[in-house]
Design a protein around this motif. Structure first.
Motif, PDB file in Angstrom:
ATOM      1  N   UNK A   1       0.687  -1.158  -0.001  1.00  0.00           N
ATOM      2  CA  UNK A   1       0.046   0.050   0.099  1.00  0.00           C
ATOM      3  C   UNK A   1       0.885   1.160   0.112  1.00  0.00           C
ATOM      4  N   UNK A   2       1.964   1.089   0.805  1.00  0.00           N
ATOM      5  CA  UNK A   2       2.940   2.244   0.971  1.00  0.00           C
ATOM      6  C   UNK A   2       3.551   2.849  -0.418  1.00  0.00           C
ATOM      7  N   UNK A   3       3.994   2.022  -1.384  1.00  0.00           N
ATOM      8  CA  UNK A   3       4.354   2.070  -2.699  1.00  0.00           C
ATOM      9  C   UNK A   3       3.175   2.561  -3.751  1.00  0.00           C
ATOM     10  N   UNK A   4       2.094   2.005  -3.395  1.00  0.00           N
ATOM     11  CA  UNK A   4       0.900   2.540  -4.388  1.00  0.00           C
ATOM     12  C   UNK A   4       0.811   3.996  -3.957  1.00  0.00           C
ATOM     13  N   UNK A   5       0.654   4.295  -2.463  1.00  0.00           N
ATOM     14  CA  UNK A   5       0.592   5.544  -2.254  1.00  0.00           C
ATOM     15  C   UNK A   5       1.683   6.517  -2.577  1.00  0.00           C
ATOM     16  N   UNK A   6       2.691   6.015  -2.682  1.00  0.00           N
ATOM     17  CA  UNK A   6       3.911   6.964  -3.259  1.00  0.00           C
ATOM     18  C   UNK A   6       3.524   7.491  -4.433  1.00  0.00           C
ATOM     19  N   UNK A   7       3.272   6.470  -5.483  1.00  0.00           N
ATOM     20  CA  UNK A   7       2.821   6.473  -6.970  1.00  0.00           C
ATOM     21  C   UNK A   7       1.812   7.827  -7.116  1.00  0.00           C
ATOM     22  N   UNK A   8       0.671   7.562  -6.183  1.00  0.00           N
ATOM     23  CA  UNK A   8      -0.579   8.409  -6.295  1.00  0.00           C
ATOM     24  C   UNK A   8      -0.144   9.728  -5.640  1.00  0.00           C
ATOM     25  N   UNK A   9       0.799   9.952  -4.663  1.00  0.00           N
ATOM     26  CA  UNK A   9       0.883  11.201  -3.929  1.00  0.00           C
ATOM     27  C   UNK A   9       2.077  11.890  -4.338  1.00  0.00           C
ATOM     28  N   UNK A  10       3.189  10.965  -4.639  1.00  0.00           N
ATOM     29  CA  UNK A  10       4.536  11.691  -4.375  1.00  0.00           C
ATOM     30  C   UNK A  10       5.105  11.664  -5.841  1.00  0.00           C
ATOM     31  N   UNK A  11       5.135  10.436  -6.541  1.00  0.00           N
ATOM     32  CA  UNK A  11       5.791  10.036  -7.659  1.00  0.00           C
ATOM     33  C   UNK A  11       4.925  10.478  -8.955  1.00  0.00           C
ATOM     34  N   UNK A  12       3.732  10.629  -8.759  1.00  0.00           N
ATOM     35  CA  UNK A  12       2.913  10.747 -10.036  1.00  0.00           C
ATOM     36  C   UNK A  12       1.564  11.301  -9.688  1.00  0.00           C
ATOM     37  N   UNK A  13       0.445  10.499 -10.332  1.00  0.00           N
ATOM     38  CA  UNK A  13      -1.013  10.746 -10.220  1.00  0.00           C
ATOM     39  C   UNK A  13      -1.547   9.534 -10.905  1.00  0.00           C
ATOM     40  N   UNK A  14      -2.838   9.400 -10.183  1.00  0.00           N
ATOM     41  CA  UNK A  14      -3.496   8.374 -10.894  1.00  0.00           C
ATOM     42  C   UNK A  14      -5.122   8.775 -10.911  1.00  0.00           C
ATOM     43  N   UNK A  15      -5.815   8.083 -11.810  1.00  0.00           N
ATOM     44  CA  UNK A  15      -7.254   8.329 -12.213  1.00  0.00           C
ATOM     45  C   UNK A  15      -8.092   7.156 -12.063  1.00  0.00           C
ATOM     46  N   UNK A  16      -9.463   7.337 -11.510  1.00  0.00           N
ATOM     47  CA  UNK A  16     -10.120   6.093 -11.793  1.00  0.00           C
ATOM     48  C   UNK A  16     -11.507   6.632 -12.215  1.00  0.00           C
ATOM     49  N   UNK A  17     -11.954   5.455 -12.896  1.00  0.00           N
ATOM     50  CA  UNK A  17     -13.594   5.671 -13.677  1.00  0.00           C
ATOM     51  C   UNK A  17     -14.227   4.886 -12.364  1.00  0.00           C
TER      52      UNK A  17
END
Length: 148
Positions: free
Chosen positions: A33-49
């Motif tokens: 989860x920590x790695x996922x959150x890093x990509x969402x918040x620190x390294x980049x951005x995510x989108x959802x439908x």
């Protein structure tokens, strides 16, 4: 249906969709989860439908540091409804807006994902398969047509 930025509150649904796929599978627990959150918040951005509150059709995550597509998955029963293309196009546009001239990704050879990316304008890099057995692709800003 709503296309929106992903947040850590989406974590459980992101994992549900990720583990539901039948190609490009991932062993549960390999990514934290920590790695996922890093990509969402620190390294980049995510989108959802989001189909309804708390229920996702799919998601995409791009790495702003290097223009790498970190993840893009649609719940298998919802393939072919345009969710993937929506996610792809918003992510690619955002990554190009970050100043990247070239984006890259890896995907399982001869998969639905490979066919999807080829239709969206991605081209194999010619490097062969990577250490995970994925074929590497690139998309150049000068070649991208979001209306294709």
């Amino acid at each position: 249906m709503l296309l929106r930025q992903a947040t850590r509150a989406d974590t459980a649904e992101l994992w549900r969709v990720r583990y539901a796929v039948t190609e490009n599978t991932l062993t549960p627990g390999r990514i934290s989860d920590a790695e996922l959150h890093a990509y969402l918040e620190d390294h980049g951005r995510g989108w959802v439908v989001e189909l309804e509150p708390g229920r996702l059709a799919g998601f995409a995550i791009g790495d702003a540091r290097d223009g790498h597509i970190w993840a893009m998955f649609v719940d298998p029963p919802l393939h072919g409804k345009g969710h993937g293309r929506q996610l792809h196009d918003v992510m690619v546009a955002w990554l190009f807006e970050q100043g990247h001239a070239r984006l890259d990704l890896g995907t399982q050879p001869d998969s639905r994902a490979e066919a999807f990316y080829r239709r969206a304008g991605w081209r194999p890099t010619g490097e062969g398969l990577d250490a995970h057995g994925d074929r590497r692709f690139e998309l150049l800003k000068k070649d991208w047509n979001p209306h294709a």
